[in-house]
Design a protein around this motif. Structure first.
Motif, PDB file in Angstrom:
ATOM      1  N   SER A 376       0.863  -1.189   0.000  1.00 12.93           N
ATOM      2  CA  SER A 376       0.000   0.000   0.000  1.00 12.93           C
ATOM      3  C   SER A 376       0.892   1.229   0.000  1.00 12.93           C
ATOM      4  N   ASP A 393      -7.564  -8.466   9.683  1.00  8.99           N
ATOM      5  CA  ASP A 393      -7.288  -7.160   9.082  1.00  8.99           C
ATOM      6  C   ASP A 393      -5.935  -6.632   9.546  1.00  8.99           C
ATOM      7  N   ARG A 409      -7.029   0.961   8.025  1.00  8.23           N
ATOM      8  CA  ARG A 409      -7.170  -0.464   7.717  1.00  8.23           C
ATOM      9  C   ARG A 409      -6.581  -0.675   6.329  1.00  8.23           C
ATOM     10  N   VAL A 411      -5.641  -2.323   2.868  1.00  7.56           N
ATOM     11  CA  VAL A 411      -6.066  -3.274   1.843  1.00  7.56           C
ATOM     12  C   VAL A 411      -4.989  -3.289   0.762  1.00  7.56           C
TER      13      VAL A 411
END
Length: 540
Positions: A376, A393, A409, A411
């Motif tokens: 990310s 998570d 969070r 992803v």
């Protein structure tokens, strides 16, 4: 007296005008950097942001200008005595240019605070420095007019009134536009937990970890890996074969320590550290085998992109449910736009396997030119990372600048916005970005403005505090507390402060195997604390 008042008025006006002009220039260069990322900077938004910066940052910039122009104009007056009168205005203009250039150079090279975004590249640095030319011109023009009037016995009261008015306007503007102070949440009921001191005398500790054999490890930034024994006794793990690191005070050095999920079988430890030198340093990940009270078989698994200033290293790591490893890497401080690039590691979370290779399902593996280990991007300085055991998570906590601290969070392939999207402003008070949300960038789960400076993150899943299960624990450096972020079914519903009465900077928090909570304080004489229920027995 006939020359003091005119000089004072001319100097104050020159500083205010220079500060206002520099604020306007700074805003345009900053907005240009956002436009380069495709941000929708409309003319109306440009005008609003420029006005906001002028009101809040302009007064700060005027103070910087005053500090820069005072010695510059003093030198100019000395030089002016030996040059022809027709050159004196030019001397003052040149002095203003040199004074501002020196000030911006100091901000970029010596002062630890990140410099203004406009001054980090040559065109902006030159443009900002040239605001001093206008300051010199204003100073010369006002001085000539007011000296003439006061020399004739006129305008003394008017000069004092003008000085007061010129000073009052930026002061009031700054007060009105100053960021909100915020109201911290309530302190946790002190009857719900008890604090035990496990160890004292730690020197700039950064991370705490637990070994299956019951030992507790603590890293110190200057390069020591320590074992906390019974009654707080400290011993060292010999770091044989460790590559040379880069250490600078409390901003760079040895950082995280974490045992492998299969430590009982392979005895592997993972360590993060700064490497390189002051002008070219980065974040490194090392794997080593722990053999009694020493390490061996040291292997470098990852070297992050080098940056030009110490600090903003990231350096926290966690194992994901599939046994791959996630590592946070800071934005490089001066190179914050790099957090939007897939061609370097700065401002990212990376994901590698236990041999240091990028997994085949990483989101950027097949993107031309992108680094395959990226997971990310768009982060500033994430110093907290944890996996939620209930959901799997990946969560991080990250520092904003002045405000805009976040919990995110993560992803795969997500872009979290920095520096295009942020709720924070720059340290000297100009806007980093007028955007708090934009399509294409993921929103934070939680934002703190003003900053609390979150330095770690843990998800409580122990048995000793049933009411805390599923909550987040966030150690805060600036706020000097541990925040308990209360969650219900994954949603944040409240917050409270732990340990705030100690008034100590909190560096790390980890949940021990027995369900107690270990907290590292920060500094040169730091402590390792343990939180247990009030009825708990003495230290194990």
């Amino acid at each position: 007296m006939n020359h003091v008042l005119p000089r004072a008025l001319a100097f104050i006006l020159a500083a205010v005008v220079t500060g206002a002009l520099a604020s306007i220039v700074q805003t345009q260069f900053n907005l240009a950097s956002l436009l380069a990322f495709g941000a929708p900077v409309t003319p109306a938004l440009r005008g609003l942001t420029t006005a906001e910066d002028l009101a809040r940052f302009g007064p700060v910039m005027a103070g910087i200008a005053a500090a820069a122009l005072l010695p510059a104009f003093a030198v100019a007056h000395v030089v002016g005595r030996v040059v022809h009168a027709r050159w004196r205005r030019g001397v003052l203009m040149l002095a203003g240019l040199c004074g501002m250039a020196v000030a911006f150079w100091l901000m970029a090279s010596v002062i630890p605070m990140p410099p203004l975004s406009a001054t980090r590249r040559l065109p902006g640095f030159v443009s900002m420095s040239f605001t001093g030319v206008v300051g010199g011109l204003v100073y010369a023009a006002v001085l000539a007019r007011r000296q003439d009037r006061i020399g004739k016995g006129q305008g003394r009261a008017g000069t004092l009134a003008m000085m007061a008015a010129i000073l009052l306007v930026p002061i009031l503007a700054f007060i009105i536009m100053a960021p909100p102070r915020g109201v911290p949440p309530a302190h946790a009921d002190p009857a719900t937990y008890r604090v035990q001191t496990v160890a004292t005398g730690l020197e700039r500790p950064w991370s705490v970890a637990f070994l299956p054999d019951g030992r507790t490890l603590v890293t110190e930034m200057r390069g020591r890996l320590r074992v906390v024994g019974s009654h707080g006794a400290l011993s060292d793990i010999a770091l044989d074969g460790m590559p040379a690191g880069f250490h600078e005070g409390g901003t760079a050095g040895l950082m995280e320590v974490m045992p492998d999920p299969d430590f009982d079988q392979n005895r592997w430890l993972y360590l993060t550290m700064s490497y390189g030198a002051a002008g070219a340093n980065g974040t490194r990940l090392i794997r080593a085998t722990l053999d009694g009270d020493r390490i061996r078989d040291v292997r470098i698994l990852f070297n992050g992109t080098l940056k030009t200033r110490a600090g903003n290293n990231g350096g926290r790591m966690a194992f994901l449910p599939d046994r791959t490893l996630a590592l946070t890497v800071g934005d490089g401080n001066l190179q914050r736009e790099a957090a939007q690039s897939t061609h370097d590691h700065l401002g990212t979370v990376i994901r590698i396997d236990r041999e240091g290779h990028a997994p085949a399902d990483n989101p950027f593996v097949h993107v031309p030119g992108a680094l395959p280990e990226l997971y990310s991007l768009g982060h500033r300085n994430a110093q907290g990372i944890a996996v939620d055991p209930a959901t799997g998570d990946l969560l991080i906590s990250e520092h904003g600048p002045r405000g805009g601290d976040e919990i995110n969070r993560i992803v795969a392939g997500g872009n979290y916005g920095w520096p295009v999207v942020t709720g924070g402003i720059d340290y000297p008070f100009p806007r980093v970005s007028p955007f708090r949300r934009l399509d294409g960038y993921l929103d934070a789960q939680l934002e703190w403005t003003p900053s609390i400076a979150p330095a770690g993150l843990a998800v409580y899943n122990g048995a000793l505090f049933p009411a805390w299960r599923g909550d987040l624990l966030v150690p805060a450096l600036k706020e000097r507390s541990v925040r308990r972020v209360i969650r219900r079914e994954g949603r944040i519903v409240g917050q409270e402060l732990l340990l705030a009465d100690l008034k100590l900077r909190m560096r790390d928090v980890k949940v021990a195997p027995d369900g107690s909570v270990y907290v590292l304080t920060d500094g040169t004489d730091a402590r390792l604390l343990r939180l247990v229920p009030p009825s708990a027995s003495a230290l194990p």
